[in-house]
Design an enzyme around this catalytic site. Sequence first.
Site, PDB file in Angstrom:
ATOM      1  N   CYS A  13      47.968  43.881  30.446  1.00  0.00           N
ATOM      2  CA  CYS A  13      48.123  42.432  30.554  1.00  0.00           C
ATOM      3  C   CYS A  13      46.960  41.914  31.407  1.00  0.00           C
ATOM      4  CB  CYS A  13      49.462  42.073  31.185  1.00  0.00           C
ATOM      5  SG  CYS A  13      49.665  42.681  32.885  1.00  0.00           S
ATOM      6  N   CYS A  98      48.377  39.590  40.802  1.00  0.00           N
ATOM      7  CA  CYS A  98      48.398  38.827  39.550  1.00  0.00           C
ATOM      8  C   CYS A  98      48.680  37.354  39.846  1.00  0.00           C
ATOM      9  CB  CYS A  98      49.477  39.398  38.635  1.00  0.00           C
ATOM     10  SG  CYS A  98      49.818  38.389  37.179  1.00  0.00           S
ATOM     11  N   GLU A 128      56.812  44.803  42.980  1.00  0.00           N
ATOM     12  CA  GLU A 128      56.747  43.339  42.860  1.00  0.00           C
ATOM     13  C   GLU A 128      57.926  42.681  43.571  1.00  0.00           C
ATOM     14  OE1 GLU A 128      57.522  39.994  39.529  1.00  0.00           O
ATOM     15  OE2 GLU A 128      56.169  41.601  38.874  1.00  0.00           O
ATOM     16  N   SER A 258      56.572  53.236  34.564  1.00  0.00           N
ATOM     17  CA  SER A 258      56.398  51.852  34.126  1.00  0.00           C
ATOM     18  C   SER A 258      57.720  51.181  33.769  1.00  0.00           C
ATOM     19  CB  SER A 258      55.455  51.799  32.918  1.00  0.00           C
ATOM     20  OG  SER A 258      55.404  50.496  32.380  1.00  0.00           O
TER      21      SER A 258
END
Length: 325
Positions: A13, A98, A128, A258
């Site tokens: 991404c 990000c 995150e 992931s």
Amino acid sequence: MKVNLDRTSSGFCIGVQGTIHLAEEKLREHDGKLYCLGDIVHNEVEVKRLEELGLITIDLNEYSALTNAPVLIRAHGEPPSTYTTAKSNQLDVTDSTCPVVAKLQRSARMLHNRGYQIIIYGKKNHPEVIGINGQCDNQAIIIKHPDLSAPEETAPLDFTRRTALISQTTMDVPGFAMLKENLERLFSASAGPGERHAASHWQDIRDIDLTAEITGVRPLPKFLYKDTICRQVSSRNSKLHDFAAQNDVVIFVAGKKSSNGQVLFNICKASNPRTYFAEDEKDIQDEWLLENRQPVQSAGVCGATSTPMWLLEKVARSIESRFSS
């Protein structure tokens, strides 16, 4: 056998791509030595490639002891305490958080500072989520199960407080919607007669609504939600579902760590039961790609937002070479 490589809905991404490019740039600047707090990406093959270039992956304890050194903050983002340590230890920090995550962190911090009880739809130990929770003085309530099937997740809820629901950027949209509906029912059942209507109809807010509250133009509702799921990530769901259905067999390439990889793999598996998980070409078993001892007509290769395109291409070429005859 025709091998179809998904180039539109697989691979890094934008957030991860930016982090990898920054890491490569800083490795050149610092003569092949750069520290990264945690795995730069949840893909062991890509991590190994970067470590061979000089990237050094460190944990929080090692980071706290580090001084006067170049450090990369990965796309997942970090809590404020990480930056406090960087300043006191005179670390040369390159922040590759990000932009979508950084915006979410600001929203969480603003809502927390306005007195909201923050609920995060996400995974407690995901980096995150740790970073988002840090914006809330580590007081956020983290719910992984949208059906509220884990009582320990909802036990800390205070039904009298102003409450805001947000999400880890890589969680699924249907799960977020389910969690909102279940929270509405839960809060409504626990509210007094005068609060039941507000508690049963949580309001969607935008950034402009946050600004209006801060400037005193108009207040935010008592119960609100902000869909903070990354659409670049979530839009891949339906595309990969269709891609999987169009192939006889699907090889899904991702790292075992992931979170996004697990979600997308399950979507492909639901669309095509002959979907197999592989970290690289070495994991692929010949029998996966056979039907009645003959190669299948088509094999699709796809992957997660943390899977590099070079690795997907390598896997596709490996399949082609193994079944070229």
